[in-house]
Design a protein around this motif. Structure first.
Motif, PDB file in Angstrom:
ATOM      1  N   LEU A 107       3.456  -1.107   4.353  1.00 28.29           N
ATOM      2  CA  LEU A 107       2.947   0.411   3.982  1.00 28.29           C
ATOM      3  C   LEU A 107       4.274   0.940   3.156  1.00 28.29           C
ATOM      4  O   LEU A 107       5.463   0.771   4.019  1.00 28.29           O
ATOM      5  CB  LEU A 107       2.685   1.021   4.983  1.00 28.29           C
ATOM      6  CG  LEU A 107       1.307   0.571   5.895  1.00 28.29           C
ATOM      7  CD1 LEU A 107       1.011   1.436   7.073  1.00 28.29           C
ATOM      8  CD2 LEU A 107       0.194   0.363   5.018  1.00 28.29           C
ATOM      9  N   TYR A 163       6.241   4.662   1.908  1.00 24.89           N
ATOM     10  CA  TYR A 163       6.168   6.055   1.688  1.00 24.89           C
ATOM     11  C   TYR A 163       7.443   6.535   1.160  1.00 24.89           C
ATOM     12  O   TYR A 163       8.795   6.062   1.577  1.00 24.89           O
ATOM     13  CB  TYR A 163       6.111   6.844   3.028  1.00 24.89           C
ATOM     14  CG  TYR A 163       5.893   7.971   2.973  1.00 24.89           C
ATOM     15  CD1 TYR A 163       4.848   8.860   2.389  1.00 24.89           C
ATOM     16  CD2 TYR A 163       6.570   9.028   4.051  1.00 24.89           C
ATOM     17  CE1 TYR A 163       4.803  10.096   2.365  1.00 24.89           C
ATOM     18  CE2 TYR A 163       6.680  10.387   3.919  1.00 24.89           C
ATOM     19  CZ  TYR A 163       5.618  10.957   3.211  1.00 24.89           C
ATOM     20  OH  TYR A 163       5.638  12.229   3.155  1.00 24.89           O
ATOM     21  N   GLY A 208      -4.004   4.355  -4.173  1.00 26.18           N
ATOM     22  CA  GLY A 208      -5.040   5.560  -4.355  1.00 26.18           C
ATOM     23  C   GLY A 208      -4.761   6.538  -5.168  1.00 26.18           C
ATOM     24  O   GLY A 208      -3.589   6.565  -5.657  1.00 26.18           O
ATOM     25  N   ASP A 218      -8.284   9.301  -0.944  1.00 27.42           N
ATOM     26  CA  ASP A 218      -7.755   8.088  -1.627  1.00 27.42           C
ATOM     27  C   ASP A 218      -6.987   6.901  -0.979  1.00 27.42           C
ATOM     28  O   ASP A 218      -7.209   5.780  -1.057  1.00 27.42           O
ATOM     29  CB  ASP A 218      -7.611   8.625  -3.043  1.00 27.42           C
ATOM     30  CG  ASP A 218      -8.657   9.159  -3.731  1.00 27.42           C
ATOM     31  OD1 ASP A 218      -9.865   8.942  -3.590  1.00 27.42           O
ATOM     32  OD2 ASP A 218      -7.984  10.194  -4.332  1.00 27.42           O
ATOM     33  N   SER A 219      -6.112   7.665  -0.247  1.00 27.50           N
ATOM     34  CA  SER A 219      -5.233   6.600   0.675  1.00 27.50           C
ATOM     35  C   SER A 219      -5.863   6.234   1.894  1.00 27.50           C
ATOM     36  O   SER A 219      -5.601   4.866   2.190  1.00 27.50           O
ATOM     37  CB  SER A 219      -3.964   7.461   1.136  1.00 27.50           C
ATOM     38  OG  SER A 219      -3.170   7.986   0.155  1.00 27.50           O
ATOM     39  N   ASP A 220      -6.931   6.951   2.158  1.00 35.53           N
ATOM     40  CA  ASP A 220      -7.847   6.152   3.315  1.00 35.53           C
ATOM     41  C   ASP A 220      -8.487   5.037   2.876  1.00 35.53           C
ATOM     42  O   ASP A 220      -8.853   4.202   3.350  1.00 35.53           O
ATOM     43  CB  ASP A 220      -8.784   7.336   3.610  1.00 35.53           C
ATOM     44  CG  ASP A 220      -8.116   8.367   4.483  1.00 35.53           C
ATOM     45  OD1 ASP A 220      -7.049   8.440   4.892  1.00 35.53           O
ATOM     46  OD2 ASP A 220      -8.774   9.678   4.685  1.00 35.53           O
ATOM     47  N   HIS A 252      -5.371   4.338  10.960  1.00 37.22           N
ATOM     48  CA  HIS A 252      -6.170   3.571  10.003  1.00 37.22           C
ATOM     49  C   HIS A 252      -6.053   2.129  10.359  1.00 37.22           C
ATOM     50  O   HIS A 252      -6.548   1.436   9.577  1.00 37.22           O
ATOM     51  CB  HIS A 252      -5.611   3.771   8.497  1.00 37.22           C
ATOM     52  CG  HIS A 252      -5.722   5.161   8.000  1.00 37.22           C
ATOM     53  ND1 HIS A 252      -4.554   6.084   8.220  1.00 37.22           N
ATOM     54  CD2 HIS A 252      -6.796   5.675   6.984  1.00 37.22           C
ATOM     55  CE1 HIS A 252      -5.213   7.307   7.596  1.00 37.22           C
ATOM     56  NE2 HIS A 252      -6.192   7.038   6.904  1.00 37.22           N
ATOM     57  N   VAL A 265       0.734  -1.284  -0.141  1.00 40.97           N
ATOM     58  CA  VAL A 265      -0.014   0.073  -0.231  1.00 40.97           C
ATOM     59  C   VAL A 265       0.810   1.252  -0.021  1.00 40.97           C
ATOM     60  O   VAL A 265       1.575   1.444   0.986  1.00 40.97           O
ATOM     61  CB  VAL A 265      -1.123  -0.053   1.103  1.00 40.97           C
ATOM     62  CG1 VAL A 265      -1.778   1.441   1.188  1.00 40.97           C
ATOM     63  CG2 VAL A 265      -1.664  -1.438   1.259  1.00 40.97           C
ATOM     64  N   SER A 305      -7.477   3.223   0.346  1.00 43.20           N
ATOM     65  CA  SER A 305      -6.568   2.183   0.302  1.00 43.20           C
ATOM     66  C   SER A 305      -6.387   1.240   1.623  1.00 43.20           C
ATOM     67  O   SER A 305      -6.442  -0.023   1.692  1.00 43.20           O
ATOM     68  CB  SER A 305      -5.149   2.699  -0.099  1.00 43.20           C
ATOM     69  OG  SER A 305      -5.362   2.938  -1.515  1.00 43.20           O
ATOM     70  N   ALA A 306      -6.457   2.157   2.563  1.00 40.30           N
ATOM     71  CA  ALA A 306      -6.057   1.575   3.766  1.00 40.30           C
ATOM     72  C   ALA A 306      -7.259   0.566   4.401  1.00 40.30           C
ATOM     73  O   ALA A 306      -7.094  -0.387   4.933  1.00 40.30           O
ATOM     74  CB  ALA A 306      -5.973   2.473   5.024  1.00 40.30           C
ATOM     75  N   THR A 349       1.350   5.186  -0.140  1.00 40.57           N
ATOM     76  CA  THR A 349       0.346   6.283   0.372  1.00 40.57           C
ATOM     77  C   THR A 349       1.300   7.461   0.710  1.00 40.57           C
ATOM     78  O   THR A 349       2.323   7.566   1.019  1.00 40.57           O
ATOM     79  CB  THR A 349      -0.034   5.881   1.782  1.00 40.57           C
ATOM     80  OG1 THR A 349      -1.073   6.964   2.375  1.00 40.57           O
ATOM     81  CG2 THR A 349       0.772   5.615   3.021  1.00 40.57           C
ATOM     82  N   TRP A 408       0.274   7.520  10.557  1.00 41.02           N
ATOM     83  CA  TRP A 408      -1.017   7.108   9.715  1.00 41.02           C
ATOM     84  C   TRP A 408      -1.329   5.507   9.780  1.00 41.02           C
ATOM     85  O   TRP A 408      -2.881   5.483   9.637  1.00 41.02           O
ATOM     86  CB  TRP A 408      -0.244   7.360   8.147  1.00 41.02           C
ATOM     87  CG  TRP A 408      -1.211   7.358   6.967  1.00 41.02           C
ATOM     88  CD1 TRP A 408      -2.163   8.378   6.384  1.00 41.02           C
ATOM     89  CD2 TRP A 408      -1.704   5.990   6.219  1.00 41.02           C
ATOM     90  NE1 TRP A 408      -2.982   7.858   5.409  1.00 41.02           N
ATOM     91  CE2 TRP A 408      -2.697   6.365   5.322  1.00 41.02           C
ATOM     92  CE3 TRP A 408      -1.421   4.674   6.461  1.00 41.02           C
ATOM     93  CZ2 TRP A 408      -3.223   5.737   4.546  1.00 41.02           C
ATOM     94  CZ3 TRP A 408      -1.858   3.870   5.487  1.00 41.02           C
ATOM     95  CH2 TRP A 408      -2.945   4.516   4.558  1.00 41.02           C
TER      96      TRP A 408
END
Length: 771
Positions: free
Chosen positions: A666, A668, A722, A645-647, A690, A638, A649-650, A640, A686
């Motif tokens: 995850l 980043y 996302g 939209d990342s919300d 989530h 994932v 995805s989570a 992010t 984050w």
């Protein structure tokens, strides 16, 4: 909340006992005298015609019952077929009708109990002055000894139903077996007292042939029991076999019983001399002589007690199940759904129904005709709607509608059942019809004021109309929209299907999301036709396409793990496949749309200018676009950077973790090593926000987002990505993805976009305010 289930405790004999026991009571022990006064010796024809009407409806109830063996019976079929508005009418009508009928049977029981006790008192001079069932005064209500006996009966049988269906079935079977034995002896002895001249003394129709049908309308209340078997369908063993045998068999058996016994009555006592309150007792006094007379009359009185008791017992059982089913669909309060932890019965529903029955006994028990006629009118309305529901299920080709029994001579049989049911109401009295209409109107008002804002059930009829707005009359579409429920809908995941042969992975993904939310999957096969082809022509061709689609999707479902989530399938013909995706999402009130992307899908060839009108409004729900290279969910990546939209995805990652045990990583990306610590803090926070605290955290310091994703993708089986502020869907149809990495990685990619408050221009063209 998931639906409660009822234990499958009842066998074929118990089901037959429920039907026969409900019908035999009033038909033999209460109504023959009143009906004979109405129709003359031809009252036998009144009973036979009533039985024929019941038999026609019994075929329809049997088909629906084997397709949907659920608690609630007629209510359940009508609610699923015609929608919650008609479901409210049928549920309230059937529930109230059965409550009236139960009170009527209890009053009959109280009458025979009083007769029996009176005989005991006469034979015992020591207690001859004792009032065993005294008259009670409760404010404005004066309860007679008969009503007191009825209240006692009501309390007992409500208690039996409260304890459980198994006990109810056992009691019912014992009662009916003993009852049929007594009636058989009565028929054999009565045969030798039968005199044809008594029947023909004034002709077969001294009241005129026109009195036969009003007589049928009067005695139809005697045939209410057969449909009540369907209300306990959820508790029947092997309902596909036992339900139609029990329903049709009980009607046939009771028709024979009525014909023989009523025929004997009018051949033993002149039709106009039969007692309107105790007809069987009068006949027993004639056919049994000497010492046998006391035994015979006592036996018949006991049989009457058993008959009215069994009718009351079976009606309470059925009415409580209807109440339970309405509570499950939020037509009435969901509080009624509670299943007793020990008895496995809907005890609150039974208690509420029991209180209503006791109220009717106390308030209306002095007028038997009101109780009986109210029950009959309301049930005839319900039977008419049952036949309409059957036609809707057949014509709408509902995928889950797969009955083990089908009515003969379709569609003649349900049309005949509808016409005969409503036609018989015509022969009721005006005040009786008005009483029935009062409850029908009351149910409509109840739906508008209460149920419409709470229930989420759409009927097959409204779905059929609203899925074909261009083919249906405007009035029909408007009516369907007005009647549609506005309450909180069941969680629904829509899957636009272009080729049913290749949609297994989409269905599996959708099932994960639906399972996590106790929802359903709606697979919609969108067939795109050229602009030159009228949709009416497409609609005619669609029936063949729809049949093929159903067959193909059934094979897909058989080979797909849908996690026991309900999967509905339908076909839609459209000139614009991409726009139709949005139309379907709005029409179905979807929570998520899971759609595939790639060659062979008509919406993959879209252009930005085509969906402008659709995209000019906020997205109707979450959209998940799956670039399919095989669905493997064991190792999920994932990437992010925050945002709505990342919300999403989570959220999807949590569903995969919780339902399938996926391991989540995850990712980043930051610019340089000096930002790594800050990046790790952001990603850790984050993840906690989530619900992904257990996910692995990966920080990339190259500053190359696409390169970071490509590198991590080699170690993962699925990427959930996302959309950026540039607008995923508009980029898809224009052929320029926000991330080219989607095409470059070897694993599957699930792209997610959530509705936001971005402006129309930002959503369509991906422009940001800082550009």
């Amino acid at each position: 909340m998931s639906d409660e289930e009822l234990a499958k405790d009842l066998g074929l004999i118990s089901a037959l006992a429920v039907g026969i026991g409900t019908m035999v009571g009033a038909g033999i022990f209460v109504l023959p005298g009143v009906a004979a006064a109405e129709a003359g010796p031809a009252v036998v024809l009144s009973f036979l015609i009533g039985g024929c009407i019941a038999m026609v409806n019994a075929f329809s109830v049997s088909e629906l019952g084997t397709a949907m063996p659920k608690a609630g019976g007629a209510y359940y079929y009508i609610n699923r077929g015609l929608g919650p508005l008609f479901g409210s009418i049928s549920g309230m009508g059937d529930w109230m009708g059965l409550a009236f009928a139960s009170a009527f049977y209890c009053i009959g029981f109280g009458g025979y109990l009083t007769t029996l006790l009176s005989g005991v008192v006469v034979s015992l001079p020591v207690v001859g002055t004792v009032d065993l069932l005294p008259t009670i005064v409760l404010g404005p209500l004066v309860l007679s000894d008969i009503q007191m006996g009825a209240l006692l009966a009501g309390i007992v049988f409500v208690g039996v139903n409260y304890i459980g269906a198994k006990e109810t079935g056992g009691v019912q079977t014992a009662i009916v077996t003993l009852l049929l034995g007594i009636l058989t002896i009565f028929a054999i002895v009565g045969f030798f007292s039968f005199d044809l001249e008594t029947v023909t003394a004034d002709g077969l129709t001294p009241e005129g042939t026109t009195a036969i049908l009003p007589g049928t309308a009067l005695v139809f209340v005697s045939y209410l029991g057969y449909a009540k078997i369907a209300t306990i369908g959820e508790e029947l063993k092997n309902p596909g076999r036992n339900l139609p045998i029990a329903i049709i068999g009980s009607v046939a058996i009771v028709m024979v019983i009525y014909s023989i016994l009523v025929g004997l009555m009018v051949g033993i006592i002149p039709y106009d001399s039969i007692s309107e309150s105790t007809p069987m007792s009068d006949v027993a006094n004639v056919i049994f002589e000497g010492n046998l007379g006391v035994i015979g009359v006592t036996s018949i009185t006991l049989a009457a007690l058993l008959a009215t008791a069994s009718s009351a017992n079976a009606s309470i059982l059925a009415s409580a199940r209807i109440n339970f089913a309405m509570g499950r669909d939020k037509i009435v309060t969901d509080w009624l759904n509670e299943i007793h932890p020990t008895f496995a019965t809907p005890y609150r529903s039974i208690a509420v129904t029991g209180l209503m029955i006791l109220f009717f006994i106390a308030a209306l028990g002095s007028d038997l005709e009101v109780l009986a006629k109210a029950a009959s009118v309301l049930h005839l309305v319900v039977y008419a709607l049952i036949n309409v529901a059957l036609v809707v299920f057949r014509e709408a080709d509902v995928p889950e509608y797969d009955p083990d029994f089908t009515v003969p001579f379709y569609p003649i049989t349900p049309i005949l059942g509808f016409s005969l049911s409503l036609g018989l109401i015509y022969f009721m009295k005006v005040e009786e019809i008005a009483l029935g209409l009062f409850f029908v109107v009351g149910a409509v008002v109840w739906y508008g004021v209460y149920a419409r804002n709470r229930t989420d059930r759409e009927g097959a009829l409204s779905n059929y109309i609203l899925s074909r707005p261009n083919e249906m009359p405007d009035a029909a579409v408007s009516a369907a929209n007005v009647a549609s429920p506005s309450g909180e809908s069941q969680y629904k995941v829509v899957v636009p299907v272009s080729n049913p042969r290749t949609e297994s992975d989409l269905l599996s993904l959708a099932s994960v999301f639906a399972k996590a939310n106790d929802g359903v999957v709606q697979a919609v096969h969108i067939v795109e036709v050229p602009d030159q082809t009228p949709l009416s022509e497409g609609s005619e061709h669609m029936r063949q396409i729809d049949t093929e689609s159903q067959q193909l999707m059934e094979r897909v479902r058989e080979s797909t793990d849908t996690m026991d989530v309900p999967v509905d399938v339908r076909t839609v013909v459209s000139h614009r496949a991409f726009e139709e995706v949005f139309d379907v999402a709005r029409r179905e009130k979807a929570d998520k749309v899971v759609m595939g992307w790639g060659p062979g899908r008509p919406w993959s060839a879209g252009r930005a200018e085509r969906p402008l009108d659709e995209l000019a409004h906020d997205l109707p729900c979450d959209f998940l676009v799956f670039h399919d290279r095989g669905l493997e969910t064991d190792r999920v990546l994932v990437p992010t950077a925050g945002g709505p939209d990342s919300d999403l995805s989570a959220e999807v990652a949590r569903y995969l973790r919780d339902q399938l045990g996926s391991e989540i990583t995850l990712l980043y990306a930051v610019d340089g090593d000096d930002e790594a610590a800050a990046g790790e803090r952001f990603l850790t926070e984050w993840a906690a926000e989530h619900g992904l605290e257990d996910a692995a955290i990966r920080i990339d310091t190259t500053g190359d987002v696409e390169g970071a994703i490509e590198g991590a993708a080699r170690e993962h089986s699925l990427i959930i990505m996302g959309a950026t502020e540039r607008g995923l869907l508009s980029r898809l149809v224009r052929g320029s993805l926000a991330y080219d990495v989607v095409h470059d990685v070897e694993c599957s990619v699930l792209m997610a976009e959530r509705p936001t408050s971005r402006s129309v221009r930002e959503r369509l063209f991906g422009l940001r305010r800082d550009e």
